[in-house]
Design a protein around this motif. Structure first.
Motif, mmCIF file in Angstrom:
data_model
loop_
_atom_site.group_PDB
_atom_site.id
_atom_site.type_symbol
_atom_site.label_atom_id
_atom_site.label_comp_id
_atom_site.label_asym_id
_atom_site.label_seq_id
_atom_site.Cartn_x
_atom_site.Cartn_y
_atom_site.Cartn_z
ATOM 1 N N GLY A 334 -22.202 92.612 6.356
ATOM 2 C CA GLY A 334 -20.785 92.770 6.627
ATOM 3 C C GLY A 334 -20.366 94.101 7.205
ATOM 4 N N VAL A 335 -21.200 95.143 7.086
ATOM 5 C CA VAL A 335 -20.749 96.486 7.465
ATOM 6 C C VAL A 335 -20.777 96.713 8.981
ATOM 7 C CG1 VAL A 335 -22.990 97.672 7.344
ATOM 8 C CG2 VAL A 335 -20.872 98.905 6.759
ATOM 9 N N GLY A 336 -21.525 95.899 9.709
ATOM 10 C CA GLY A 336 -21.668 96.135 11.145
ATOM 11 C C GLY A 336 -20.367 96.054 11.914
ATOM 12 N N ARG A 337 -19.560 95.033 11.636
ATOM 13 C CA ARG A 337 -18.320 94.852 12.391
ATOM 14 C C ARG A 337 -17.315 95.974 12.139
ATOM 15 N NH1 ARG A 337 -16.047 89.026 11.918
ATOM 16 N NH2 ARG A 337 -18.027 88.668 13.011
ATOM 17 N N PRO A 338 -16.987 96.317 10.894
ATOM 18 C CA PRO A 338 -16.062 97.448 10.713
ATOM 19 C C PRO A 338 -16.634 98.762 11.223
ATOM 20 C CG PRO A 338 -16.879 96.653 8.593
ATOM 21 C CD PRO A 338 -17.283 95.640 9.610
ATOM 22 N N ALA A 339 -17.970 98.942 11.186
ATOM 23 C CA ALA A 339 -18.565 100.149 11.761
ATOM 24 C C ALA A 339 -18.315 100.206 13.265
ATOM 25 C CB ALA A 339 -20.068 100.185 11.475
ATOM 26 N N ARG A 340 -18.453 99.073 13.922
ATOM 27 C CA ARG A 340 -18.184 99.023 15.363
ATOM 28 C C ARG A 340 -16.722 99.335 15.656
ATOM 29 N NH1 ARG A 340 -18.874 93.260 17.530
ATOM 30 N NH2 ARG A 340 -16.847 93.098 16.477
ATOM 31 N N GLU A 341 -15.823 98.756 14.875
ATOM 32 C CA GLU A 341 -14.399 98.981 15.099
ATOM 33 C C GLU A 341 -14.017 100.436 14.845
ATOM 34 O OE1 GLU A 341 -12.709 96.090 12.521
ATOM 35 O OE2 GLU A 341 -13.152 94.395 13.853
ATOM 36 N N ALA A 342 -14.580 101.014 13.792
ATOM 37 C CA ALA A 342 -14.274 102.417 13.476
ATOM 38 C C ALA A 342 -14.745 103.345 14.581
ATOM 39 C CB ALA A 342 -14.920 102.804 12.146
ATOM 40 N N THR A 343 -15.957 103.147 15.065
ATOM 41 C CA THR A 343 -16.498 104.052 16.084
ATOM 42 C C THR A 343 -15.784 103.878 17.415
ATOM 43 O OG1 THR A 343 -18.282 102.454 16.540
ATOM 44 C CG2 THR A 343 -18.752 104.226 14.977
ATOM 45 N N ARG A 344 -15.365 102.664 17.745
ATOM 46 C CA ARG A 344 -14.591 102.464 18.971
ATOM 47 C C ARG A 344 -13.247 103.174 18.879
ATOM 48 N NH1 ARG A 344 -15.484 95.998 20.358
ATOM 49 N NH2 ARG A 344 -17.591 96.200 21.249
ATOM 50 N N GLU A 345 -12.628 103.098 17.706
ATOM 51 C CA GLU A 345 -11.342 103.779 17.534
ATOM 52 C C GLU A 345 -11.515 105.289 17.630
ATOM 53 O OE1 GLU A 345 -7.595 103.719 14.392
ATOM 54 O OE2 GLU A 345 -8.998 102.027 14.501
ATOM 55 N N ILE A 346 -12.601 105.810 17.057
ATOM 56 C CA ILE A 346 -12.874 107.246 17.158
ATOM 57 C C ILE A 346 -13.133 107.632 18.612
ATOM 58 C CG2 ILE A 346 -14.610 109.002 16.608
ATOM 59 C CD1 ILE A 346 -14.814 107.702 13.826
ATOM 60 N N SER A 347 -13.881 106.813 19.334
ATOM 61 C CA SER A 347 -14.140 107.102 20.732
ATOM 62 C C SER A 347 -12.838 107.174 21.522
ATOM 63 C CB SER A 347 -15.050 106.026 21.325
ATOM 64 O OG SER A 347 -15.327 106.278 22.689
ATOM 65 N N GLY A 348 -11.914 106.247 21.249
ATOM 66 C CA GLY A 348 -10.610 106.290 21.911
ATOM 67 C C GLY A 348 -9.822 107.519 21.550
ATOM 68 N N LEU A 349 -9.881 107.930 20.281
ATOM 69 C CA LEU A 349 -9.182 109.143 19.839
ATOM 70 C C LEU A 349 -9.712 110.372 20.579
ATOM 71 C CD1 LEU A 349 -7.295 110.611 17.741
ATOM 72 C CD2 LEU A 349 -9.325 110.753 16.275
ATOM 73 N N LEU A 350 -11.028 110.482 20.668
ATOM 74 C CA LEU A 350 -11.622 111.633 21.350
ATOM 75 C C LEU A 350 -11.294 111.623 22.841
ATOM 76 C CD1 LEU A 350 -15.126 111.730 19.610
ATOM 77 C CD2 LEU A 350 -13.078 113.054 19.063
ATOM 78 N N ALA A 351 -11.261 110.425 23.436
ATOM 79 C CA ALA A 351 -10.913 110.340 24.865
ATOM 80 C C ALA A 351 -9.475 110.773 25.095
ATOM 81 C CB ALA A 351 -11.135 108.901 25.352
ATOM 82 N N ASP A 352 -8.573 110.364 24.209
ATOM 83 C CA ASP A 352 -7.172 110.760 24.338
ATOM 84 C C ASP A 352 -7.029 112.270 24.220
ATOM 85 O OD1 ASP A 352 -6.455 108.139 24.634
ATOM 86 O OD2 ASP A 352 -5.794 107.863 22.557
#
Length: 356
Positions: A334-352
């Motif tokens: 179960g941890v793979g999907r929320p890990a993917r979502e968390a890292t994508r959100e962090i990537s967007g934060l850093l890009a902003d």
């Protein structure tokens, strides 16, 4: 000494490794800080007979199927440790260990991670410390008076430690059932639960539970009726050792006692049972003392989250603590999907931030 990384992941168990996998794929600079001396997370501290709820193929982290364990449908804890060790090497995940995180602090545009081995400054932090390190013991009257041995699930290892002893196993979840079954042949344990144990159907395993938890989360997100998710099916997965002990009549339970005395326990009707040891299989709480400096807890002690992101600190994500940080996020599958979502959100934060 102060170190720098775009992302600091706290915890090198299954949730931390899943986060590292996705951070690597996104090309982000990161480090995983793990308090353990060797890979494997909490699995390396589990009791000897512990088995997964699912076959290996349905107990995998993103990107790498867990290989089957010879002669075992449901892998044991050591097989999981070996898998996590190989996973870490395969994806060349940078894990610093042993490093104990003392606190996370705001530091201007950074989060400052203080450890016993120096300081890290990061643009984002993923907390993935799990729950194993914070066992919960209920406040039962007389607990301090009991002269026998008391231990929690985290301290249990094997039936050999209790040969010839009168043992009470307290707890109606999977840990309580598995440990009571483990002890059943040699010690005749007394299994105590708050309510009658609810066994899931024999054909239900972790894969089904993950699907049910995910469907419930989607229903709630869509504003549909909450059908109860996994809790509506039962509390105990009937893995083979539990099923065998149940079918042999070795998993009879008693209701919860009202208090302990020096030699054992007492029930509401005044009857007593003597005991040499009590094993408390009473669950865990999230291990989050390192986040105390951020002052994120509400009145009930809960950190508010939107998905995995802390509502009051968008640079912080919490991963792997249970359904409140992603459906079935405390499990391997179960941890793979929320890990993917968390890292994508962090990537967007850093890009902003770079664009700003």
């Amino acid at each position: 000494m102060t170190n720098g990384a775009q992302v600091v992941v706290i915890g090198g168990g299954q949730a931390g490794l899943a986060a590292g996998y996705h951070l690597r794929r996104l090309g982000l600079e990161f480090v995983i800080l793990d308090a353990q001396t060797t890979p494997g997370g909490a699995w390396q501290h589990a009791w000897e007979s512990l088995r997964l709820f699912s076959p290996a193929a349905y107990s995998s982290l993103p990107g790498r199927l867990m290989p089957a364990q010879p002669s075992e449908t449901y892998p044991d804890a050591q097989h999981v440790v070996d898998y996590l060790t190989e996973y870490e090497k395969r994806y060349e995940l940078l894990v610093e260990r042993p490093v104990r995180v003392l606190g996370v602090h705001r530091d201007g545009g950074f989060l400052r991670v203080e450890t016993d081995s120096g300081t890290w400054r990061a643009r984002a932090v993923i907390s993935a410390t799990g729950t194993w390190w914070r066992p919960f013991l209920p406040a039962v009257p007389g607990r301090a008076a009991f002269r026998g041995r008391q231990l929690h699930t985290v301290e249990y290892r094997s039936p050999a430690d209790f040969a010839g002893q009168r043992v009470l196993v307290v707890g109606g979840g999977n840990s309580g059932a598995q440990i009571a079954a483990d002890l059943a042949d040699g010690t005749d344990p007394t299994w105590v639960t708050q309510r009658p144990p609810r066994f899931l159907a024999d054909d239900i395993d972790g894969r089904v539970l993950f699907d049910v938890a995910t469907a419930r989360r989607r229903a709630l997100d869509d504003g549909r009726t909450d059908l109860g998710g996994v809790a509506s099916l039962g509390d105990i997965v009937a893995v083979p050792p539990v099923r065998e002990a149940r079918d042999r009549g070795l998993l009879t339970r008693r209701p919860m006692f009202t208090r302990l005395h020096s030699g054992g326990v007492e029930w509401p009707d005044g009857t007593r049972a003597e005991a040499d040891a009590i094993i408390w299989c009473t669950g865990f709480r999230p291990a989050l003392p390192h986040l105390a400096p951020l002052q994120l807890r509400g009145r009930r002690g809960h950190i508010g989250t939107d998905g995995t992101r802390a509502v009051d600190e968008p640079r912080l994500h919490l991963l792997g603590y249970g359904d409140w940080t992603g459906p079935a996020s405390a499990t391997l599958i179960g941890v793979g999907r929320p890990a993917r979502e968390a890292t994508r959100e962090i990537s967007g934060l850093l890009a902003d931030r770079r664009a700003g």
